[in-house]
Design a protein around this motif. Structure first.
Motif, mmCIF file in Angstrom:
data_model
loop_
_atom_site.group_PDB
_atom_site.id
_atom_site.type_symbol
_atom_site.label_atom_id
_atom_site.label_comp_id
_atom_site.label_asym_id
_atom_site.label_seq_id
_atom_site.Cartn_x
_atom_site.Cartn_y
_atom_site.Cartn_z
ATOM 1 N N MET A 1 0.745 -1.033 0.246
ATOM 2 C CA MET A 1 -0.137 0.145 0.014
ATOM 3 C C MET A 1 0.681 0.979 -0.222
ATOM 4 O O MET A 1 1.249 1.543 1.531
ATOM 5 N N GLU B 1 -2.862 -5.155 -10.133
ATOM 6 C CA GLU B 1 -4.290 -5.125 -8.788
ATOM 7 C C GLU B 1 -5.385 -5.869 -9.221
ATOM 8 O O GLU B 1 -5.745 -5.648 -10.462
ATOM 9 N N PHE C 1 -11.416 1.466 -3.358
ATOM 10 C CA PHE C 1 -10.787 1.584 -2.020
ATOM 11 C C PHE C 1 -10.077 2.273 -1.703
ATOM 12 O O PHE C 1 -9.621 2.905 -1.757
ATOM 13 N N HIS C 2 -10.346 2.846 -0.577
ATOM 14 C CA HIS C 2 -9.510 3.679 0.303
ATOM 15 C C HIS C 2 -7.689 3.910 0.326
ATOM 16 O O HIS C 2 -7.373 4.320 -0.450
ATOM 17 N N LYS D 1 -5.769 0.836 -1.566
ATOM 18 C CA LYS D 1 -5.277 -0.018 -3.187
ATOM 19 C C LYS D 1 -5.332 1.154 -4.085
ATOM 20 O O LYS D 1 -6.409 1.955 -4.565
ATOM 21 N N ASP E 1 -8.355 -3.866 1.711
ATOM 22 C CA ASP E 1 -6.680 -3.622 1.225
ATOM 23 C C ASP E 1 -5.899 -4.194 0.464
ATOM 24 O O ASP E 1 -5.139 -4.718 0.042
ATOM 25 N N TRP F 1 -4.209 -6.780 -2.397
ATOM 26 C CA TRP F 1 -3.350 -6.858 -2.520
ATOM 27 C C TRP F 1 -2.258 -8.395 -2.904
ATOM 28 O O TRP F 1 -1.670 -9.096 -3.809
#
Length: 468
Positions: free
Chosen positions: A191, A339, A361-362, A364, A383, A387
């Motif tokens: 991240m 991703e 998403f917040h 990723k 998240d 990954w």
């Protein structure tokens, strides 16, 4: 008893305890805000199903006795409030036995959460928080001078965190040995943070210096933690500086912050302030501390053997209480970032003209124009698992299909984990997932397009799927 305790570490203990309590606040808050979708009664990996097949002795937890979402929420928020009270000094305002009780409650509550958290709580920093939190129970408060043996055990934890991470790198990916891993890591780490793009674009000689400095701090400096002061304080300070560098360059939940907290316990407060005169501890306290120290030393055999093993394992827990564990990170570094991008459509039938809309998403990467955000020490569990999912579908066998099903069902708790839901009024009819190759843009691309990422070459991960 000077051999047992030393007032010289009063400041290090103060900083350590208040900072550790702050990490507990973050950990309990993250658990409270995310559990319903992840492990709740209607979650992707429900706790009730887990405790039916896993016995108490294998995963001791309050929730083995009884589980409900309400009880979990009460425990998580109670842990956050209690930890906040300790940050404010509650443990120093009560008798020694009561202070130990406060720390014990924090440890027991978080152990109860981790032991039913399944894959969502399978990260090394969970065990690190529990191991550190257990030792904190016996570190004392303002009524006694810090027990030296506990301080040495905290250094032993810090040594395993750093030295273990250094060894796993040297035994793992060749790019750590030829000093080239940071050519890729800032871009491909789980991240990225808001500065990761800039770190990635540092000159390659700087990246090589970063790796060499990392090896020095992880393989040489930890040994100095066991030397006399002020050398041990210098070693701890170097570790703190390195961890702050990692905080700036990425999002690793509370791993870096907790490592800083551990390093603070090795700082000699007498170097900056005159220590107060603290009384010698009572006999019962000395006996308890020595028993705990003997237990930890006995349990340290397996983690110590793991450090010396050619088959060294990262982030391994040897018993269900997480008292002494093995640590390590990034034994291998991915060269290409992939991703999983999840999309939905409201069309009842799939055609070539079907419009697919993405879930954002917040943490990723998704929208190529969105600069990565800083979330650490907060832990975005979904998240992180996404990954891992891009690395191999096997990481999602236990939960990904349930996640897709909840998106199709418009599950409120699951959608709270999503930054942008492209279907706010009604659920999509179909969900699909594709894997894209992502890379950071160049300086020229950023200036001309305003995009921080470039993505290309999508391939199918999940074909269009519907509840029907």
């Amino acid at each position: 008893m000077e051999w047992f305790s030393s007032s010289a570490y009063w400041l290090g203990r103060l900083v350590f305890q208040r900072s550790l309590a702050a990490v507990y606040v973050v950990a309990f808050t993250a658990a409270a805000l995310q559990f319903r979708a992840l492990i709740g009664e209607r979650g992707m990996l429900p706790v009730p199903e887990f405790v039916r097949r896993v016995p108490f002795r294998a995963a001791p937890s309050l929730f083995q006795l009884r589980y409900s979402d309400r009880l979990f929420a009460v425990c998580a928020w109670a842990g956050a409030l209690l930890a906040a009270a300790v940050v404010a000094g509650a443990a120093d305002a009560v008798p020694l036995w009561a202070a130990m009780g406060l720390w014990a409650v924090l440890w027991a509550l978080y152990l109860s959460i981790v032991n039913v958290g399944q894959t969502w709580y399978g990260f090394g920093w969970e065990s690190l928080l529990l191991e550190t939190g257990f030792l904190a129970v016996f570190l004392g408060n303002d009524e006694v001078a810090p027990p030296v043996v506990l301080l040495w055990l905290l250094r032993w934890v810090l040594f395993r965190v750093e030295f273990g991470a250094g060894l796993i790198k040297m035994r793992g990916d060749a790019c750590w040995r030829d000093l080239t891993c940071l050519y890729y890591h800032h871009e491909t780490q789980p991240m990225p943070g808001p500065l990761s793009w800039f770190f990635h674009h540092l000159p390659k000689p700087v990246h090589r210096v970063e790796v060499a400095a990392n090896h020095f701090v992880q393989l040489v400096v930890p040994v100095a933690l066991f030397t006399p002061q002020p050398v041990a304080s210098v070693a701890a300070s170097l570790i703190i500086c390195t961890q702050l560098w990692l905080v700036l360059s990425g999002n690793f939940a509370w791993l870096n912050w907790l490592t800083i907290v551990l390093a603070a316990s090795a700082l000699d407060g007498s170097l900056v302030a005159t220590p107060p005169s603290l009384p010698s501890p009572a006999l019962w306290y000395r006996i308890v501390v020595l028993i705990v120290a003997a237990l930890i030393l006995a349990l340290s055999y397996r983690p110590a053997r793991n450090l010396l093993s050619r088959g060294q394992r990262m982030n391994t827990t040897y018993e269900p209480l997480h008292l002494v564990n093995s640590y390590g990170a990034f034994g291998s570094v991915t060269r290409i970032r992939h991703e999983v991008v999840i999309e939905g459509t409201a069309d009842a039938h799939i055609t070539e003209s079907t419009v697919w809309r993405e879930y954002e998403f917040h943490g990723k990467p998704g929208d190529v124009r969105r600069l990565p955000r800083q979330f650490a020490p907060y832990h975005l569990r979904l998240d992180w698992l996404l990954w891992f999912l891009a690395l191999s579908p096997s990481y999602g066998y236990s939960w990904f299909s349930a996640f897709v099903e909840r998106l199709l069902d418009h599950d409120r708790d699951t959608l709270r984990l999503v930054r942008h839901n492209p279907f706010p009024d009604a659920p999509p009819v179909f969900i699909r997932a594709r894997v894209w190759r992502y890379r950071f843009t160049t300086w020229h691309e950023l200036r001309t397009t305003g995009a921080w990422w470039h993505r290309e070459a999508p391939r199918e991960f999940l074909p269009p799927t519907t509840l029907r």
